[in-house]
Design a protein around this motif. Structure first.
Motif, PDB file in Angstrom:
ATOM      1  N   ALA A  99       0.822  -1.222   0.000  1.00 49.63           N
ATOM      2  CA  ALA A  99       0.000   0.000   0.000  1.00 49.63           C
ATOM      3  C   ALA A  99       0.853   1.268   0.000  1.00 49.63           C
ATOM      4  CB  ALA A  99      -0.917  -0.001   1.224  1.00 49.63           C
ATOM      5  N   LYS A 100       2.158   1.147   0.256  1.00 46.69           N
ATOM      6  CA  LYS A 100       3.007   2.346   0.369  1.00 46.69           C
ATOM      7  C   LYS A 100       3.480   2.803  -1.010  1.00 46.69           C
ATOM      8  CE  LYS A 100       6.733   4.423   3.027  1.00 46.69           C
ATOM      9  NZ  LYS A 100       5.886   5.555   3.428  1.00 46.69           N
ATOM     10  N   THR A 101       2.541   3.303  -1.825  1.00 45.67           N
ATOM     11  CA  THR A 101       2.872   3.767  -3.172  1.00 45.67           C
ATOM     12  C   THR A 101       3.335   5.224  -3.121  1.00 45.67           C
ATOM     13  OG1 THR A 101       0.538   4.298  -3.483  1.00 45.67           O
ATOM     14  CG2 THR A 101       1.286   2.183  -4.317  1.00 45.67           C
ATOM     15  N   GLY A 102       3.765   5.724  -4.265  1.00 40.81           N
ATOM     16  CA  GLY A 102       4.220   7.108  -4.331  1.00 40.81           C
ATOM     17  C   GLY A 102       5.727   7.199  -4.125  1.00 40.81           C
ATOM     18  N   ARG A 103       6.192   8.398  -3.775  1.00 41.57           N
ATOM     19  CA  ARG A 103       7.627   8.625  -3.605  1.00 41.57           C
ATOM     20  C   ARG A 103       8.116   7.968  -2.316  1.00 41.57           C
ATOM     21  NH1 ARG A 103      10.688  11.864  -6.354  1.00 41.57           N
ATOM     22  NH2 ARG A 103       8.930  12.952  -7.295  1.00 41.57           N
ATOM     23  N   VAL A 104       9.210   7.230  -2.435  1.00 45.55           N
ATOM     24  CA  VAL A 104       9.791   6.559  -1.263  1.00 45.55           C
ATOM     25  C   VAL A 104      10.874   7.466  -0.680  1.00 45.55           C
ATOM     26  CG1 VAL A 104      11.059   4.519  -0.474  1.00 45.55           C
ATOM     27  CG2 VAL A 104       9.306   4.284  -2.244  1.00 45.55           C
ATOM     28  N   ASP A 105      10.773   7.718   0.613  1.00 43.36           N
ATOM     29  CA  ASP A 105      11.736   8.566   1.312  1.00 43.36           C
ATOM     30  C   ASP A 105      13.150   8.007   1.127  1.00 43.36           C
ATOM     31  OD1 ASP A 105      13.254  10.026   3.063  1.00 43.36           O
ATOM     32  OD2 ASP A 105      11.954   9.749   4.798  1.00 43.36           O
ATOM     33  N   LYS A 106      14.112   8.902   0.822  1.00 42.92           N
ATOM     34  CA  LYS A 106      15.480   8.408   0.567  1.00 42.92           C
ATOM     35  C   LYS A 106      16.114   7.800   1.825  1.00 42.92           C
ATOM     36  CE  LYS A 106      18.217  12.700   1.070  1.00 42.92           C
ATOM     37  NZ  LYS A 106      17.212  13.559   1.713  1.00 42.92           N
ATOM     38  N   ASN A 107      15.563   8.098   2.995  1.00 36.77           N
ATOM     39  CA  ASN A 107      16.066   7.504   4.244  1.00 36.77           C
ATOM     40  C   ASN A 107      15.247   6.295   4.686  1.00 36.77           C
ATOM     41  OD1 ASN A 107      18.119   9.457   4.555  1.00 36.77           O
ATOM     42  ND2 ASN A 107      16.602  10.919   5.312  1.00 36.77           N
ATOM     43  N   TYR A 108      14.394   5.775   3.785  1.00 37.78           N
ATOM     44  CA  TYR A 108      13.551   4.616   4.150  1.00 37.78           C
ATOM     45  C   TYR A 108      14.465   3.446   4.521  1.00 37.78           C
ATOM     46  CZ  TYR A 108       9.502   1.536   4.112  1.00 37.78           C
ATOM     47  OH  TYR A 108       8.499   0.670   4.481  1.00 37.78           O
ATOM     48  N   PRO A 109      14.175   2.759   5.641  1.00 35.48           N
ATOM     49  CA  PRO A 109      15.053   1.661   6.094  1.00 35.48           C
ATOM     50  C   PRO A 109      15.219   0.567   5.035  1.00 35.48           C
ATOM     51  CG  PRO A 109      13.419   2.199   7.768  1.00 35.48           C
ATOM     52  CD  PRO A 109      13.030   2.963   6.546  1.00 35.48           C
ATOM     53  N   LEU A 110      16.435   0.047   4.938  1.00 34.06           N
ATOM     54  CA  LEU A 110      16.753  -1.044   4.012  1.00 34.06           C
ATOM     55  C   LEU A 110      17.011  -2.323   4.813  1.00 34.06           C
ATOM     56  CD1 LEU A 110      19.344   0.808   1.724  1.00 34.06           C
ATOM     57  CD2 LEU A 110      16.898   0.521   1.310  1.00 34.06           C
ATOM     58  N   VAL A 111      17.070  -3.431   4.098  1.00 40.97           N
ATOM     59  CA  VAL A 111      17.519  -4.687   4.710  1.00 40.97           C
ATOM     60  C   VAL A 111      18.978  -4.847   4.308  1.00 40.97           C
ATOM     61  CG1 VAL A 111      17.127  -7.162   4.905  1.00 40.97           C
ATOM     62  CG2 VAL A 111      15.197  -5.635   4.491  1.00 40.97           C
ATOM     63  N   THR A 112      19.878  -4.649   5.258  1.00 41.66           N
ATOM     64  CA  THR A 112      21.312  -4.679   4.965  1.00 41.66           C
ATOM     65  C   THR A 112      21.988  -5.693   5.883  1.00 41.66           C
ATOM     66  OG1 THR A 112      21.750  -2.935   6.573  1.00 41.66           O
ATOM     67  CG2 THR A 112      21.346  -2.233   4.325  1.00 41.66           C
ATOM     68  N   GLY A 113      22.944  -6.387   5.362  1.00 37.64           N
ATOM     69  CA  GLY A 113      23.632  -7.405   6.165  1.00 37.64           C
ATOM     70  C   GLY A 113      24.698  -8.090   5.339  1.00 37.64           C
ATOM     71  N   HIS A 114      24.469  -8.154   4.004  1.00 39.11           N
ATOM     72  CA  HIS A 114      25.468  -8.766   3.120  1.00 39.11           C
ATOM     73  C   HIS A 114      26.645  -7.820   2.927  1.00 39.11           C
ATOM     74  CE1 HIS A 114      23.232 -12.346   1.981  1.00 39.11           C
ATOM     75  NE2 HIS A 114      22.146 -11.615   1.828  1.00 39.11           N
ATOM     76  N   THR A 115      27.837  -8.385   2.750  1.00 44.24           N
ATOM     77  CA  THR A 115      29.040  -7.570   2.560  1.00 44.24           C
ATOM     78  C   THR A 115      29.365  -7.349   1.090  1.00 44.24           C
ATOM     79  OG1 THR A 115      30.378  -9.576   2.740  1.00 44.24           O
ATOM     80  CG2 THR A 115      30.054  -8.309   4.756  1.00 44.24           C
ATOM     81  N   ALA A 116      28.544  -7.889   0.201  1.00 41.02           N
ATOM     82  CA  ALA A 116      28.718  -7.708  -1.250  1.00 41.02           C
ATOM     83  C   ALA A 116      27.323  -7.618  -1.866  1.00 41.02           C
ATOM     84  CB  ALA A 116      29.508  -8.877  -1.824  1.00 41.02           C
ATOM     85  N   PRO A 117      27.203  -7.222  -3.152  1.00 38.88           N
ATOM     86  CA  PRO A 117      25.873  -7.019  -3.736  1.00 38.88           C
ATOM     87  C   PRO A 117      24.942  -8.228  -3.617  1.00 38.88           C
ATOM     88  CG  PRO A 117      27.554  -6.162  -5.209  1.00 38.88           C
ATOM     89  CD  PRO A 117      28.276  -6.840  -4.094  1.00 38.88           C
ATOM     90  N   VAL A 118      23.656  -7.939  -3.388  1.00 33.53           N
ATOM     91  CA  VAL A 118      22.617  -8.978  -3.369  1.00 33.53           C
ATOM     92  C   VAL A 118      22.283  -9.325  -4.823  1.00 33.53           C
ATOM     93  CG1 VAL A 118      20.240  -9.505  -2.699  1.00 33.53           C
ATOM     94  CG2 VAL A 118      21.683  -8.150  -1.178  1.00 33.53           C
ATOM     95  N   LEU A 119      22.202 -10.616  -5.141  1.00 30.25           N
ATOM     96  CA  LEU A 119      21.960 -11.056  -6.521  1.00 30.25           C
ATOM     97  C   LEU A 119      20.554 -11.600  -6.731  1.00 30.25           C
ATOM     98  CD1 LEU A 119      25.352 -12.874  -7.241  1.00 30.25           C
ATOM     99  CD2 LEU A 119      24.720 -10.524  -7.788  1.00 30.25           C
ATOM    100  N   ASP A 120      19.941 -12.157  -5.683  1.00 32.71           N
ATOM    101  CA  ASP A 120      18.586 -12.717  -5.850  1.00 32.71           C
ATOM    102  C   ASP A 120      17.851 -12.660  -4.513  1.00 32.71           C
ATOM    103  OD1 ASP A 120      16.467 -13.813  -7.215  1.00 32.71           O
ATOM    104  OD2 ASP A 120      17.207 -15.872  -7.169  1.00 32.71           O
ATOM    105  N   ILE A 121      16.539 -12.477  -4.592  1.00 36.65           N
ATOM    106  CA  ILE A 121      15.680 -12.498  -3.395  1.00 36.65           C
ATOM    107  C   ILE A 121      14.443 -13.324  -3.716  1.00 36.65           C
ATOM    108  CG2 ILE A 121      16.395 -10.373  -2.216  1.00 36.65           C
ATOM    109  CD1 ILE A 121      14.291  -8.833  -3.771  1.00 36.65           C
TER     110      ILE A 121
END
Length: 471
Positions: A65-87
């Protein structure tokens, strides 16, 4: 003079339509990694997109439901030390997603129903077993907590996410990089394509190739393959003249394709998305600005071209919504989430109907979120078809469910002591942790509100000073 008879099909007039501008997700820095995955995964609750991230790999998870412009500070899922390739979202728990990365690890994450205040950095479990980057993930369609991963080490590993253990490791079946992996409908077989130009059907529990076809497409570029509902295979690839092709195969007779469709000459690898309920396959090419779709039938010529959805901008990747996430009141039979450079745009496929009643011919019972088997049962040789649900009253996602990981202590074989209580001791820290998290969120929000109120007061004072000065 013979009259040409038009083929009868309820899907002959399926048409695609991009959602209105306010229904898109704007200002998302989509990943620029050169890897042929879809970069996007969607379920009835959330949209997940792999994004550009400095110093590691990350993806963003947005409530639908969260459509529209996404805040540039919106929380991410981070934990990998190199690029994510698939989810890939877990089909049996809409709050659980797995991510695979160039750092050789797979991480499984629990996504909360509320919007987190800061980045999610702690996975529920990290799975380590590959020696090179992991580029492909696929959850088992019917068994709980069973996840397949394929890496640049040419190895396929099947994990029990609930215990963090390796169930099976298939390490000598592929001589080169694996391009795609797909389960069949009950998860008893997998189909793989490889850089050695061979399409294989593998029984993972026996660890052997059941059937294979060398060079199903003559071209040099990567292949893709998916199972159909009746056990046949759809493959996409390139001809010797670099024409893109779609082929239908019968695994019992791999010599010649049942049907072969030639399309155009373009470099983009075609990602096939197959819907078993309608038997339609949608082909989305990376870098294309179109989605082609075909109906697969029992009678010749077996593969029937339906239509092409075209737009102006090319797609960086595409997410495909499970059937239970669609709007049945609008006769929606598929929904894609098309990634642009800076946004994600829903594309809705509809069958035009005048009636407001539920169209049961368009919506047969479809796989629901309940698993049919436990991981141990599947490993022991059991197979089960997906547990189906009706979409007649629309699908309501179940409440938030925790993924619990239990590491077995192989040294401790004692039976559990005493009667089972309503809440086990192992549950208590989890509940406490959830309570602490919520209290932390409330505290952070209060601090944020307080800071904003102070800023408002400061601005009002400045305004008063300016007004006094002009007087």
């Amino acid at each position: 003079m013979s009259r040409r008879v038009v083929r009868q099909s309820k899907f002959r007039h399926v048409f695609g339509q991009a959602a209105k501008a306010d229904q898109s997700y704007e200002d998302i820095r989509v990943s620029k990694v050169t890897w042929d995955s879809s970069f996007c995964a969607v379920n009835p609750k959330f949209l997940a997109i792999i994004v550009e991230a400095g110093g590691g790999g990350a993806f963003i998870v947005l409530p639908l439901a969260k459509t529209g412009r996404v805040d540039k500070n919106y929380p991410l899922v981070t934990g990998h030390t190199a690029p994510v390739l698939d989810i890939d979202w877990c089909p049996h728990n809409d709050n659980v997603i797995a991510s695979a990365s160039d750092d050789t690890t797979i991480m499984v994450w629990q996504i909360p129903d509320y919007t987190p205040v800061r980045n999610i950095t702690e996975p529920v479990i990290t799975l380590e077993g590959h020696s090179k980057r992991v580029g492909i993930l696929s959850w088992h369609p019917t068994a709980r907590n069973v996840l397949l991963s394929a890496g640049g080490d040419n190895v396929i590993i099947i994990w029990n996410v609930g215990t963090g253990e390796v169930l099976l490791s298939l390490d000598d079946l592929h001589p080169d990089v694996i391009h795609s992996v797909c389960w069949n409908s009950n998860g008893s077989l997998i189909a793989t394509t490889c850089k050695d130009k061979t399409l294989r059907i593998i029984d993972p529990r026996k660890g052997q190739v059941v059937a294979e076809r060398a060079r199903p497409h003559e071209g040099a570029r990567p292949l893709r393959a998916v199972f159909t509902a009746d056990g046949k295979l759809l493959s996409t690839g390139f001809s010797r003249m670099s024409e893109r092709q779609l082929a239908l195969w019968d695994p019992n007779n791999f010599e010649e394709p049942v049907a072969l469709q030639e399309m155009d000459t373009s470099n983009g690898v075609l990602l096939p998305f197959y819907d078993p309920d309608s038997s339609i396959v949608y082909l989305c090419g990376k870098g294309d600005s179109s989605i082609r779709y075909f109906e697969i039938t029992e009678e010749a010529p077996f593969v029937h071209y339906l239509n092409t959805f075209s737009s102006k901008e090319p797609q960086r990747g595409v997410g495909f919504m499970p059937k239970r996430g669609l709007d049945v009141s609008k006769c929606e039979i598929a929904r894609f989430y098309k990634l642009h450079e800076r946004k994600c745009e829903p594309i809705i496929m509809t069958v035009p109907r005048k009636s407001d009643l539920f169209q049961d011919d368009l919506y047969p019972d479809t796989p629901g979120p309940e698993p049919a088997l436990e991981a141990d049962e599947w490993l022991a040789g059991q197979d089960a078809e997906p547990v189906l649900i009706s979409l007649k009253d629309g699908y309501v996602p179940p409440k938030h469910r925790e993924l619990r990981v239990t590491k077995r202590n192989i040294l401790d074989a004692r039976p559990p002591a005493g009667p089972r209580r309503s809440q086990s001791a192992s549950d208590a820290p989890l509940a406490q942790h959830t309570l602490e998290t919520i209290l932390e969120e409330i505290k952070a929000l209060r601090e944020r509100v307080q800071a904003q109120e102070q800023r408002i007061t400061a601005l009002e004072n400045m305004l008063c000073e300016l007004v006094d000065g002009t007087d």
